[in-house]
Design an enzyme around this catalytic site. Structure first.
Site, PDB file in Angstrom:
ATOM      1  N   LYS A  76     -20.486 -19.334  -9.195  1.00  0.00           N
ATOM      2  CA  LYS A  76     -20.484 -19.824  -7.809  1.00  0.00           C
ATOM      3  C   LYS A  76     -21.917 -19.818  -7.304  1.00  0.00           C
ATOM      4  O   LYS A  76     -22.697 -18.901  -7.630  1.00  0.00           O
ATOM      5  CB  LYS A  76     -19.605 -18.891  -6.967  1.00  0.00           C
ATOM      6  N   SER A 151     -13.785 -19.765   0.277  1.00  0.00           N
ATOM      7  CA  SER A 151     -15.020 -20.479   0.096  1.00  0.00           C
ATOM      8  C   SER A 151     -15.319 -20.843  -1.358  1.00  0.00           C
ATOM      9  O   SER A 151     -16.218 -21.642  -1.618  1.00  0.00           O
ATOM     10  CB  SER A 151     -16.184 -19.663   0.644  1.00  0.00           C
ATOM     11  N   SER A 175     -11.516 -15.504  -0.196  1.00  0.00           N
ATOM     12  CA  SER A 175     -12.190 -16.647  -0.809  1.00  0.00           C
ATOM     13  C   SER A 175     -12.056 -16.819  -2.312  1.00  0.00           C
ATOM     14  O   SER A 175     -12.540 -17.817  -2.834  1.00  0.00           O
ATOM     15  CB  SER A 175     -13.679 -16.616  -0.440  1.00  0.00           C
TER      16      SER A 175
END
Lengths: 484, 485, 95
Positions: A76, A151, A175
């Site tokens: 990420k 997210s 998330s």
């Protein structure tokens, strides 16, 4: 090859069915063909990946290489990667190339894993739909008019689209779990302090945790083995032995007591989701687990508490983005004040700016006691609810999200509607407990997730139960139509 | 209208640790800009603080030195504001639970009296970087050096117990002597190792209500602090007597230009939004750690002063001056032990040596004359090899690097003549050569004779090139003159 | 609870965010609705509860006072917006 799990790929590499270079090239080709459809990846590190793959192949040929050696993964874009842009989904860091690695990245590199690239995400991890990224929204491979969740939307979508077998992600209020549920994959948020936060760009320091995403619980266990470590550079890192999370996957669930919080099955829960989750629980019951109704009476307070604590901590964590040392600086500032105000207003998106303002408000003179102080007290109430529950059950389960993936813009004007997406996941972050999501159904052609919450450092048991669930069901093997 | 001044001090002390409070970068002074600012100091994204054990120990030691309670579960808070020398946009400091609680320090005043000054608390925090606004910079720009960012500080907050500039300076100097004596700070004021903020207010004598106070920040010399306080007191009194009101404000004093001014309000009422730093855990300090540090605590100035009086028979006055300067103390003890004459040692260290160091803008650690060398010289005064006057020459020569006292005495032939035979000869010769003076002496009144001895002494010292032992000469002279009477 | 425009401007200054006319109204509305959400906290009975940040009671680890960071100025300043002779430069600060 892209349909193999990490566990299968490890065997394949060890048995010389293919090389890491072939595997890596395969995923790089897929990414270049498909990523544009979903916008899951911000930066592709093709050359670096092939170099790592070559080295991994050499290491594999010598024998006794670590499990992750040669396995391609995505990180990420919140994890600092030495020499590779780390944007955190923001214009503020569009030009930021860190000269250091996050510990999570370092752990994988040390084990010989191959980094394919950096995944898209909600800006500064603030969001539940991946709609706020500077690099554009991520589309859910199950329905491209719908959000993948956030997210960690990029990591989730990439795995669902088979662009990589595994990815790292972070979870502050859900998330990892929420996008995992909306994209039909497995994802785990470890106990707070289990995985090092060094080099992981901070959103809310007392809530953030890094964790794995992959298609199966077994794969998550393999990834967690590598991610979890005690790190001296992180004062909140817990010095506790890391077990082999794959060792106990085969244990039976007979006699396991599973708590079902009644507060998680009230109004607001999509009926289709409820059916799928209850079916999953019945499946586990049939295997010998015992379902126990429990109550987490202060559940309702978790969303308000979170939306004080997270923005407050974020408002301070994001003050370092000031255009002085790195990152975005506005053009032609007329003085220092102008430089600060315009660099930050131009560099940060709207949701980030909103949360900074809320956070600043909650910490302001006169408001601290009523907001931040109060929220931190409420946090103890929430922790007490869980401690009480864990006296009589081993794990707690329920839905991960109130409904399947919603359409882009559906939660547009009302930030609170978006915040309520996290209603089942937030309490675990406030309590610091580990939580995971595994696929448990398809509703209206979109996946739905089963959430598993464990007691502190009980990840091994959670992965075990999830793995057993995945032995008797095949939701985790479902593929979005566009991908199969 | 008679006025009373009320003064409180906030003192920032840089702890002499090797590394920063939250990172392992060096704190060495004088490095090239930004060469000692690591990722943590630069507030790079994803970086995290880890607390320096030595900084904690030094803070505890300070607390023990002022008889304060040590907070065994202290917490760090974030103090939020924006400034280019503050990389994170917040300073990690302590607010609710500082590591050192209430304590007290005794000051000695010029009239010999003592006064206890209360310390409200002392807390740990990180220092900011340095900004430059002049010099070789692009037009309209300021430069930032973050080497200093993250240096550990303790901030010591006094009670408003001081009533004059003298008391404030005495307090400041006492703190300086304490922190240098226990070796937690190098005390180099010119390098910014200690910085003082002075809170000053005035009120009519006898009033129990505090007046509005102003804060003058960042003073780094005792002299400037004294000037700043005196000017500010005068300014406030004049203002009030003219019918004005003292505004609560922050001021700066420039010691070179002697100008004090109000800082343009940095921000109206800065709201620092303090909250506990979530990246750090509470600092738990055990009884055992505190006890260990207490046992190992170096001698404090007040204890050292008492010891100098009892061990070396110094006067209270001399003991006070030397004991409160740990560099001077260390120097003095070597000289006293090496020469066996503590009184002489004290005189030389406090007098000639201090004077010479002052003029050359040096401190004791940079003295060209080592304590061993000075001890050697004082020993020669003590054993009568040289006179006090000759010693001055020896001292100057040592200062210039000409060697040890013995080497210089030898080289310059300064050894005092104390051989009575030789001296008798010289005295006799001088008397013979100055018959008129002798005549005059004999014919004078007794009361005038003592003065006339000086004339003979002068001649004798000249004849002996200054090397005659004056006491012995005096004795012999008197004897011979008496024979003639 | 509604938040006043003046309050927003103050918050924007404290957090160094330039906020223009157009967005003030929008932000005011959204912030007010978030604050209505968080006001729900007031209903909780938290008497005698500590403010708690983390779930298990641990204490801050202390690091040995040894230098281990080297001079990386070049690497760090390569990614800085503006530097001059080793200093980070910013528009002049008014004292």
């Amino acid at each position: 090859m892209h349909n193999y799990t990490i566990a299968e790929l490890i065997k394949g590499l060890q048995n010389n069915e293919f090389s890491s270079v072939e595997l890596t090239q395969h995923f790089l080709d897929r990414i270049s063909q498909i990523n544009d459809d979903y916008n899951a990846i911000i930066t592709v590190t093709g050359e670096q990946a092939l170099n790592s793959a070559t080295l991994a192949d050499q290491r594999l040929s010598l024998g006794d290489a670590p499990a992750m050696c040669g396995i391609p993964i995505l990180h990420k874009d919140i994890f600092c990667t030495d020499g590779v842009r780390t944007s955190c989904g923001s214009k503020m860091l569009d030009n930021f190339i860190p000269p250091y690695n996050a510990t999570v990245v370092e752990n994988f590199a040390r084990d010989g894993a191959v980094m394919l690239g950096k995944t898209n995400m909600d800006e500064f991890a603030m969001g539940s739909s991946n709609e706020t990224s500077f690099y554009g929204p991520v589309k859910n491979p199950w329905a491209t008019d719908s959000v993948p969740g956030g997210s960690s939307g990029g990591s989730a979508a990439a795995i669902a689209a088979r662009l990589a077998p595994g990815a790292t992600a972070t979870d502050t209020g859900g998330s990892i779990r929420q996008p995992a549920a909306l994209c039909g994959i497995s994802g785990l948020k470890p106990t707070y302090g289990r995985v090092s936060r060094w080099g992981m760009i901070a959103f809310a320091s007392s809530l953030d945790q890094a964790g794995p995403m992959a298609r199966t619980a077994e794969d998550c266990a393999i990834l967690l083995n590598c991610m979890a470590s005690f790190d001296e550079k992180d004062s909140t890192s817990v010095d506790k032995n890391v077990p082999d999370y794959t060792a106990s996957l085969g244990n039976s669930v007979k006699g396991l007591k599973i708590g079902i919080p009644k507060e998680y099955f009230s109004e607001g829960l999509h009926p289709g989701t409820e059916v799928a989750v209850r079916k999953a629980l019945a499946d586990l019951e049939a295997q010998g687990a015992e379902l126990v109704e429990i109550s987490l009476p202060n559940s309702e307070l978790s969303v308000p508490a979170y939306y004080v604590i997270a923005p407050a901590e974020a408002s301070a964590n994001l003050s370092r983005f000031d255009g002085v040392k790195y990152g975005y600086r506005c053009e032609n500032p007329k003085d220092l004040h102008d430089m600060y105000c315009r660099s930050r207003a131009e560099g940060f998106g709207e949701e980030v700016q909103r949360r900074i303002l809320i956070g600043t408000y909650c910490l302001s003179a006169g408001y601290y006691d009523a907001y931040y102080g109060k929220a931190q007290q409420v946090r103890q109430l929430i922790q007490q609810d869980f401690s009480e529950a864990f006296k009589s059950v081993d794990l707690i389960m329920g839905p991960t999200c109130p409904s399947p993936a919603f359409k882009f813009g559906a939660k547009g004007d009302d930030p609170v509607a978006m915040y309520l997406e996290d209603i089942y996941t937030i309490a675990t972050n406030l309590a610091g407990l580990p939580g995971m999501s595994v696929p448990c159904g398809i509703v209206e052609d979109k996946p739905v997730g089963l959430q598993i919450i464990g007691n502190y450092f009980d990840e091994a048991r959670m992965l075990n139960v999830a793995h057993q669930f995945q032995q008797i069901t095949n939701w985790h093997q479902q593929t979005p139509e566009a991908i199969s | 209208m008679s006025w009373e001044t009320v003064i409180g001090l906030e003192v920032h002390v840089q702890l002499a640790t090797k590394t920063k409070i939250f990172s392992a970068a060096s704190t060495a002074f004088g490095a090239t800009p930004n060469s000692q600012a690591c990722a943590i100091d630069l507030a790079m994204p994803g970086t995290l603080p880890v607390l320096n054990k030595q900084a904690v120990n030094y803070a505890i030691m300070f607390g023990l030195a002022i008889d304060a309670d040590i907070c065994q579960e202290s917490v760090f808070e974030r103090k939020n504001y924006f400034y280019p020398d503050l990389p994170k946009g917040y300073q990690t400091t302590q607010l609710e639970k500082p590591i050192v609680g209430r304590g007290s320090v005794t000051i000695q005043l010029a009239d010999g009296s003592e006064k206890a000054i209360g310390i409200h608390h002392a807390h740990l925090e990180e220092d900011a970087g340095k900004s430059t606004h002049e010099g070789n910079l692009p037009h309209g720009m300021s430069g930032v050096d973050l080497n200093r960012a993250g240096t550990p500080l303790i901030e010591i907050v006094s009670e408003p117990d001081m009533r004059s500039a003298e008391e404030a300076i005495a307090f400041a100097k006492k703190l300086h002597s304490i922190v240098t004596s226990i070796n937690i700070c190098d005390g180099e004021m010119s390098q910014g190792s200690m910085r003082f903020d002075v809170n000053v207010s005035v009120r009519p004598t006898g009033s129990s209500v505090l007046g509005t106070r102003t804060e003058t920040k960042n003073l780094n010399s005792f002299k400037f602090m004294e000037e700043a306080i005196e000017r500010e007191v005068e300014r406030q009194i004049d203002l009030i007597e003219d019918g004005g009101i003292v505004a609560q404000e922050t001021r700066l004093y420039n010691g070179d230009t002697k100008v004090a001014k109000s800082m343009r309000s940095k921000e109206e009422a800065n709201d620092y939004r303090y909250f506990p730093c979530p990246d750090l855990l509470p600092v738990l300090i055990s009884d055992a750690t505190i006890e260990e540090l207490r046992q190992a605590l170096p001698e404090l100035p007040d204890a050292r002063q008492k010891r100098f009086v009892s061990q070396y028979a110094l006067s209270d006055y001399d003991a006070n001056i030397i004991a409160n300067d740990s560099n001077m103390s260390a120097f003095f003890e070597v000289v006293a032990e090496g020469s066996n004459n503590a009184k002489l040692a004290a005189n030389w260290v406090m007098g000639e040596l201090s004077g010479a160091l002052n003029n050359a803008d040096l401190n004791f650690s940079g003295s060209p004359v080592s304590p061993q060398q000075l001890a050697g010289m004082v020993a020669r005064i003590e054993d009568n090899s040289i006179s006090g006057k000759m010693a001055k020459l020896v001292f100057e020569a040592m200062w210039k690097g000409e060697g040890t006292a013995d080497e210089i005495i030898q080289a310059k032939g300064l050894k005092q003549v104390s051989d009575s035979g030789a001296l008798e000869k010289i005295v006799a010769e001088v008397l013979d050569a100055n018959l008129a003076m002798v005549e005059d002496f004999i014919n004078s009144d007794e009361s005038k004779r003592k003065k006339k001895l000086g004339g003979f002494m002068g001649q004798i010292m000249k004849a002996s090139k200054g090397q005659a032992n004056p006491q012995q000469v005096n004795q012999i002279l008197l004897q011979k003159l008496n024979e003639l009477l | 609870m509604t938040i006043e425009r003046k309050e927003i401007e103050k918050l924007a200054t404290l957090s160094r965010l330039a906020i223009d006319e157009k967005t003030i109204a929008d932000v005011t509305g959204r912030l007010s609705s978030v604050l209505a959400l968080v006001d729900q906290l007031q209903s909780a009975n938290t008497d005698s509860l500590q403010e708690i940040s983390r779930p298990f009671h641990t204490s801050q680890r202390l690091r040995d006072d040894e230098v281990s960071e080297t001079d990386q100025r070049e690497a760090f300043q390569a990614i800085a917006p503006e530097t001059h002779n080793g200093l980070f430069t910013v528009p002049k600060m008014i004292e």
